[in-house]
Scaffold this motif. Sequence first.
Motif, PDB file in Angstrom:
ATOM      1  N   ALA A   1      15.603  -4.339 -11.719  1.00  0.00           N
ATOM      2  CA  ALA A   1      15.383  -5.756 -12.003  1.00  0.00           C
ATOM      3  C   ALA A   1      14.293  -6.370 -11.130  1.00  0.00           C
ATOM      4  O   ALA A   1      13.673  -7.362 -11.529  1.00  0.00           O
ATOM      5  N   ASN A   2      14.064  -5.791  -9.970  1.00  0.00           N
ATOM      6  CA  ASN A   2      13.020  -6.320  -9.069  1.00  0.00           C
ATOM      7  C   ASN A   2      11.713  -5.543  -9.183  1.00  0.00           C
ATOM      8  O   ASN A   2      10.841  -5.672  -8.314  1.00  0.00           O
ATOM      9  N   ALA A   3      11.553  -4.764 -10.244  1.00  0.00           N
ATOM     10  CA  ALA A   3      10.334  -3.976 -10.418  1.00  0.00           C
ATOM     11  C   ALA A   3       9.136  -4.896 -10.661  1.00  0.00           C
ATOM     12  O   ALA A   3       9.283  -6.010 -11.186  1.00  0.00           O
ATOM     13  N   ALA A   4       7.961  -4.423 -10.303  1.00  0.00           N
ATOM     14  CA  ALA A   4       6.744  -5.195 -10.534  1.00  0.00           C
ATOM     15  C   ALA A   4       6.555  -5.437 -12.027  1.00  0.00           C
ATOM     16  O   ALA A   4       6.693  -4.526 -12.839  1.00  0.00           O
ATOM     17  N   GLY A   5       6.272  -6.694 -12.374  1.00  0.00           N
ATOM     18  CA  GLY A   5       6.064  -7.056 -13.773  1.00  0.00           C
ATOM     19  C   GLY A   5       7.287  -7.597 -14.468  1.00  0.00           C
ATOM     20  O   GLY A   5       7.192  -8.082 -15.602  1.00  0.00           O
ATOM     21  N   VAL A   6       8.453  -7.550 -13.830  1.00  0.00           N
ATOM     22  CA  VAL A   6       9.683  -8.091 -14.421  1.00  0.00           C
ATOM     23  C   VAL A   6       9.902  -9.507 -13.898  1.00  0.00           C
ATOM     24  O   VAL A   6       9.937  -9.736 -12.686  1.00  0.00           O
ATOM     25  N   SER A   7      10.032 -10.463 -14.810  1.00  0.00           N
ATOM     26  CA  SER A   7      10.376 -11.830 -14.413  1.00  0.00           C
ATOM     27  C   SER A   7      11.560 -12.294 -15.245  1.00  0.00           C
ATOM     28  O   SER A   7      11.674 -11.941 -16.418  1.00  0.00           O
ATOM     29  N   ARG A   8      12.438 -13.083 -14.614  1.00  0.00           N
ATOM     30  CA  ARG A   8      13.671 -13.514 -15.273  1.00  0.00           C
ATOM     31  C   ARG A   8      13.866 -15.014 -15.087  1.00  0.00           C
ATOM     32  O   ARG A   8      13.656 -15.530 -13.987  1.00  0.00           O
TER      33      ARG A   8
END
Length: 382
Positions: free
Chosen positions: A189-196
């Motif tokens: 979930a904290n990978a680069a490119g992931v936004s929530r």
Amino acid sequence: MDFDLSEEQSLLKDSVERLLADRYDFEARKRHGRGPHGYAREMWQAFAEQGLLAVPFAEEDGGIGGGPVETMIVMEAFGGALVLEPYLATVVLAGGLLRHAASAEQRAAWLPGLIAGETTYAFAHGERQARYDLADVGVSARRDGEGWILEGEKSLVLHGDGADRLIVSARTAGSRRDAGGIGLFVVEANAAGVSRRGYPTQDGLRAAEVSLSSVRVGPDAVLGTPEGALPAIERVVDEAIAALCAEAVGAMDRMHRLTVEYLKTRKQFGTPIGAFQVLQHRAADMFIALEQARSMAFLATMMAGEEDARERTRAISGAKVQIGRSGRIVGQGAVQLHGGVGVTMEYSVGHYFKRVTMIDALFGDADHHLARVARLGGLIAA
């Protein structure tokens, strides 16, 4: 048919109901909902210590080897307590995908943390244009050497804002609504490119809009084959619907009990309002709807493990129809018989009705599933 629980199942039922009775009353639920994740991490750990997170997983994977009946027992109890914790998202949906699609090596890597309550998951599948079509996947996954790059948007991801990992469906080949060409990818979930962007839902749970911008994952993040994930998705969604049917029965049962108790204690003109025959008739209608829902939830539970996808889907959809109809009868009756207090935030009945209403909409409402059953050849629900 024999619907009696085995000794082990009865012990599971007693233990989960006792835990919730001791630690999860309505006031505790409200406190849990105010937390940063919308639920209580300490309760999640309590569920892990009780073995509830291990229920559906095989013993060789660290679980207790339970099946749909054990999941039904847990979910019905959770429905009665209006549990906020991400059991459906993590254990039923994401856990189901890991059970059905992951390799033995992947299960060995990811399931221990899930079962121990250390890692939560969310299934990022729904998209704004898809409505209830599970094959409508627009998020793309393209090859990048041995790995993949994910691009696109996912909508209404249950507990997606607080999850540690996401299982993302993405199209690797074909057109947007093709049955083939869909893969499943495990993404940190904290990978680069992931936004929530997280938000509360109407029933007090949490969801998120998830954006994937050039998110890179390795080949070990793919569950099963990168083009053939749809059958596993359909099976897990059927299992989730069966679990939701059980949760709805738990919520409806509690609504009915609260209403009957209110009719016995609320007085008008010096007489308990439960003495008025018209209100007795309304409570009886609620009870009939509840028992119809309970019967169809049993059917959904029995059919959740059916290998014939057509028969499984037809039975599960038939149950979803009855759950939606019964939920409306019981919920409206509970609110109307309580009067104004039934819709206040301080009283639990309205919250139960909200949850049952959201369950009706999740993975397709009663009208959608009625049409689905008709297409599959025969009506199961009245």
